[in-house]
Design a protein around this motif. Sequence first.
Motif, mmCIF file in Angstrom:
data_model
loop_
_atom_site.group_PDB
_atom_site.id
_atom_site.type_symbol
_atom_site.label_atom_id
_atom_site.label_comp_id
_atom_site.label_asym_id
_atom_site.label_seq_id
_atom_site.Cartn_x
_atom_site.Cartn_y
_atom_site.Cartn_z
ATOM 1 N N THR A 125 -37.425 8.497 21.551
ATOM 2 C CA THR A 125 -37.110 9.914 21.729
ATOM 3 C C THR A 125 -35.640 10.075 22.071
ATOM 4 N N GLY A 126 -34.966 10.926 21.312
ATOM 5 C CA GLY A 126 -33.578 11.263 21.581
ATOM 6 C C GLY A 126 -33.443 12.727 21.926
ATOM 7 N N VAL A 127 -32.725 13.036 23.018
ATOM 8 C CA VAL A 127 -32.533 14.417 23.470
ATOM 9 C C VAL A 127 -31.043 14.686 23.592
ATOM 10 N N THR A 128 -30.589 15.759 22.946
ATOM 11 C CA THR A 128 -29.185 16.155 22.993
ATOM 12 C C THR A 128 -29.076 17.558 23.566
ATOM 13 N N ASN A 129 -28.197 17.726 24.561
ATOM 14 C CA ASN A 129 -27.892 19.038 25.128
ATOM 15 C C ASN A 129 -26.402 19.299 25.002
ATOM 16 N N SER A 130 -26.046 20.472 24.516
ATOM 17 C CA SER A 130 -24.649 20.825 24.318
ATOM 18 C C SER A 130 -24.376 22.227 24.840
ATOM 19 N N ASP A 131 -23.153 22.428 25.383
ATOM 20 C CA ASP A 131 -22.707 23.727 25.892
ATOM 21 C C ASP A 131 -21.239 23.900 25.566
ATOM 22 N N GLN A 132 -20.843 25.153 25.264
ATOM 23 C CA GLN A 132 -19.447 25.481 25.046
ATOM 24 C C GLN A 132 -19.200 26.903 25.508
ATOM 25 N N THR A 133 -18.174 27.109 26.326
ATOM 26 C CA THR A 133 -17.807 28.442 26.799
ATOM 27 C C THR A 133 -16.310 28.640 26.621
ATOM 28 N N THR A 134 -15.892 29.905 26.535
ATOM 29 C CA THR A 134 -14.473 30.225 26.386
ATOM 30 C C THR A 134 -13.833 30.678 27.684
ATOM 31 N N THR A 135 -14.645 31.208 28.620
ATOM 32 C CA THR A 135 -14.101 31.700 29.889
ATOM 33 C C THR A 135 -14.980 31.232 31.044
ATOM 34 N N LYS A 137 -26.177 13.128 25.115
ATOM 35 C CA LYS A 137 -27.309 12.628 24.345
ATOM 36 C C LYS A 137 -27.919 11.432 25.049
ATOM 37 N N GLU A 138 -29.233 11.446 25.196
ATOM 38 C CA GLU A 138 -29.972 10.335 25.801
ATOM 39 C C GLU A 138 -31.059 9.895 24.834
ATOM 40 N N VAL A 139 -31.156 8.582 24.621
ATOM 41 C CA VAL A 139 -32.183 8.012 23.751
ATOM 42 C C VAL A 139 -32.988 7.003 24.560
ATOM 43 N N LEU A 140 -34.295 7.093 24.475
ATOM 44 C CA LEU A 140 -35.167 6.202 25.227
ATOM 45 C C LEU A 140 -36.270 5.679 24.321
ATOM 46 N N VAL A 141 -36.495 4.362 24.386
ATOM 47 C CA VAL A 141 -37.554 3.705 23.623
ATOM 48 C C VAL A 141 -38.645 3.263 24.597
ATOM 49 N N GLY A 142 -39.884 3.525 24.238
ATOM 50 C CA GLY A 142 -41.011 3.112 25.058
ATOM 51 C C GLY A 142 -42.037 2.338 24.247
ATOM 52 N N HIS A 143 -42.601 1.306 24.867
ATOM 53 C CA HIS A 143 -43.682 0.518 24.275
ATOM 54 C C HIS A 143 -44.936 0.744 25.113
ATOM 55 N N HIS A 144 -46.036 1.069 24.455
ATOM 56 C CA HIS A 144 -47.248 1.464 25.165
ATOM 57 C C HIS A 144 -48.461 0.732 24.580
ATOM 58 N N LEU A 145 -49.200 0.045 25.441
ATOM 59 C CA LEU A 145 -50.469 -0.589 25.074
ATOM 60 C C LEU A 145 -51.588 0.100 25.841
ATOM 61 N N VAL A 163 -32.630 35.962 28.280
ATOM 62 C CA VAL A 163 -34.023 35.584 28.060
ATOM 63 C C VAL A 163 -34.247 34.193 28.639
ATOM 64 N N GLU A 164 -35.269 34.036 29.460
ATOM 65 C CA GLU A 164 -35.555 32.723 30.035
ATOM 66 C C GLU A 164 -35.741 31.695 28.923
ATOM 67 N N ASN A 165 -35.171 30.534 29.112
ATOM 68 C CA ASN A 165 -35.334 29.476 28.116
ATOM 69 C C ASN A 165 -35.611 28.162 28.814
ATOM 70 N N ARG A 166 -36.140 27.220 28.046
ATOM 71 C CA ARG A 166 -36.480 25.902 28.575
ATOM 72 C C ARG A 166 -35.853 24.858 27.666
ATOM 73 N N ARG A 167 -35.053 23.998 28.276
ATOM 74 C CA ARG A 167 -34.394 22.952 27.509
ATOM 75 C C ARG A 167 -34.962 21.597 27.907
ATOM 76 N N TRP A 168 -35.258 20.793 26.887
ATOM 77 C CA TRP A 168 -35.808 19.469 27.143
ATOM 78 C C TRP A 168 -34.711 18.524 27.612
ATOM 79 N N ILE A 169 -35.032 17.689 28.614
ATOM 80 C CA ILE A 169 -34.123 16.667 29.111
ATOM 81 C C ILE A 169 -34.857 15.337 29.150
ATOM 82 N N GLN A 170 -34.093 14.240 29.043
ATOM 83 C CA GLN A 170 -34.651 12.891 28.921
ATOM 84 C C GLN A 170 -34.357 12.089 30.182
#
Length: 846
Positions: A507-517, A525-533, A605-612
């Motif tokens: 799973t890779g998660v990217t969050n970006s922001d840009q403002t002028t004032t 960007k965060e990437v995480l690999v998981g192994h599951h048995l 508007v309320e929003n939800r951003r995924w983080i890793q």
Amino acid sequence: MRLSKSGYFFLISLLLLITSTTGFAQEQIKLSTYLKQLETQNDIRFSYAPEAIEDISITPTTTPDLQANIEYIKARTGLQITKINERYYSVNAPNSIHIVVLDATTGAPLPNANVMIADQGAGYTTNAEGSAYIPNPTNTIFVEIQYLGYQTVGLNLGPVEYNTVVVSLKPSVDQLEEVLLQPVFTQGIYRTNDGSYRFNTEKFGLLPGIAETDVLQISQTLPGVESVDETVSNINIRGGSNGENLLLWDGMRVYQSGHFYGLISAINPYITEDVFIYRNGTHSRYGESVSGVIDLKAMDEVTDQIHGKATLNLLHANAFLDIPISKKLSVMVAGRRSLNDLYQTPIYNSYSERVFQDTQITNLATPNDQSDLNTSEDFNFFDISAKVLYNPSQKDRLRLNFLAINNNLNFNQNLSNDAFELSETSELNQENIAAGLHWQRTWNSKWSSTVGAYRSQYNLDAANFELLTTEFDTQGNEVISFVGRAQLLYRHKKNVQWEAGYEFIETGVTNSDQTTTPEFRRRVKEVLVGHHLYNQLDWNPFNGKTQINAGVRLTHYPKINEYRFEPRLNLHQKLGAGFALEFHGELKSQSISQAVAFQNEFLGVENRRWIQANGNEIPLITSEQWSTGLVWNKRNWLINLEYFEKSVEGISATTQGFQNQFANSAALGSYQVFGLELIVNKRWRGLGAWLGYTYSNNDYQFDSFDPQSFANNLDITHSLRAAISYDLGRLSTVFGLQWRSGKPFTLPLGEAPSAIQDTEDIPFSAPNAERLTSYFRADLSFKYIVLDKSGYTLKANAAFQNIFNNNNLLDRYFVSQQIGEDQFAINQIENRSLRFTPNFALELSF
């Protein structure tokens, strides 16, 4: 006048010629066409092998009598027609045996049942009518009828001229995951012995306030499942946040669950057949969640005839088609789109008022002073679901899935006068696209395997223009996940089942922001690999009186050096006289969560951003949960009382949506919740009544805060739902009530808003020490079957939400507002619920 012998001969010949000519003049048609005409006229179904009658034509009769037509067909074609029940008839030719497989409880046909001939290595599969045809043997043979979740039946078949064999299969104790108790709340909702709930959309009844099936709104009827803001994008299971749930559609993770910013589900109900909801004791195949699991499964049988549905309501249009390509291949596709760009109805206006209240959209649209500023919003949504089903052999099933969900909002601002004109458009777009492929093979009566892979991508892109200040902000959130999965299933005995599997998740998660004032730019960007048995053993000893589901999940994240050992357990013990004792327990974890933003971000508007999780400031979230309960199920009564405790560690303050002194904190903490849940359900023929109640106590623990312990933002102490329904045949109705205590909130210091010096400097009192007023809503729904003919059904539905028009308070928070050059004041913001909202829908099934 007396005729001679030659005269008699001439008259008889003339009559025969006329009769013959008349007969030849009446056109013959295909027998299959004639059978379909009889089906339509008499509301019945004929089951037959198409190849057995494809070359047969027949002259139709003029009699409307069904039995006379059946005898006529038998005499003219040599076919055998046998009555199976009041609706179904079998048609088979000489030298063949027609086997009809039915559900012993409902009498419904079972498609894709396996008809295996012992010692020959040959097998057949039943069609959509539950029918299979095998050649008439020269000697007696032994045949086994197998269907997943039902007891296998064996029988001897001998050589006969005609033979139609009806086999009724009983549910089997070897399908240990879905031992059903009885319908709960309405037809199509079932409680299983492992404590989970199953919704079947094909059999679904009626719930208050819902005009058409909405799988995520339906989930909120269950005790312990709430939505503090009335949305499906914020489902809180036993005190957990929405980001702590795992939402799957046909094995693919869905990161965007709602349309219209959560007011309706983004999952199309017409292609979705079953929904499984787990609050505790989840199967070890499920990972990446510390609260609930919502597993949605699309229809999974190859069809042999085209059928579909279409719905039109006051908000959107929806259509579904199931199309056969061949005997082994079929395609399903469903699509839904909003209609507000064509016309705006009262429900659209009500939803808009609910979503955009106290945001930049409504504030700029209704300025307090005279201005030449004009605003407008352009909002639309759609979703597309598709599935390709291919059975290359009787033992193999190949499935390809696709899902696309989109919400798009454009907010237009225009400022003009005689000297100049300015125009800007702010945008907010959300989309989730997923595709998956899996192959299932049944090796023999004991072993089966499944391998598959899917890719899911979620994107949130926003550009916010401040026309009056020329400020410009952009924000983005992207999630890309790839999953590879392999599973092996073994059934040793009828009461023992073992399952083992492996999952690779990147799973890779990217969050970006840009403002002028002020000028600022960030991209992380965060990437995480998981192994599951995982391993799971399901066992029903003591003649089915005891049900044990025990599993363990082993998880390893190499990047953050995390290892997890997560046992799961469900125990259901029958005590007699309708009573049963249950215990459920689990340890779980997840690496991805949702950060919540409010106020000025994304147009307000309320929003939800995924983080890793990264092993540092964002750790792996873990949970422990156990519950125990008593069930009584007898005489159409179901009463279930359950006590639960849950502890979740590693949560970040950014994922909790604080709107007080902790709003800008990234501290780590935990929450602990305990409570009691009660279900009472009773059915009398067409009348049903149910009640669901939840008591819970939910507290945070943040060691770096002062105070360290206080009420959870999602703490709803008391929640009650009740409904009564009545089914009159064509007309069904249901009336329901919802009541719950208010959620916590934090007051500023002082009795009244006071002047402050900085936008971040609001003095607050004790966190979450106050409560909103109680929430109360009454809903009503109707369903009327307008037409019910062989081949199609037309239904009219009506739903009325909040029929007493209660102005329920959902949230209250405080922000600073500039009132002078160096002066700020505290402004109170209140979010209110949907007011009285009617909706109507027409649904055509064919």
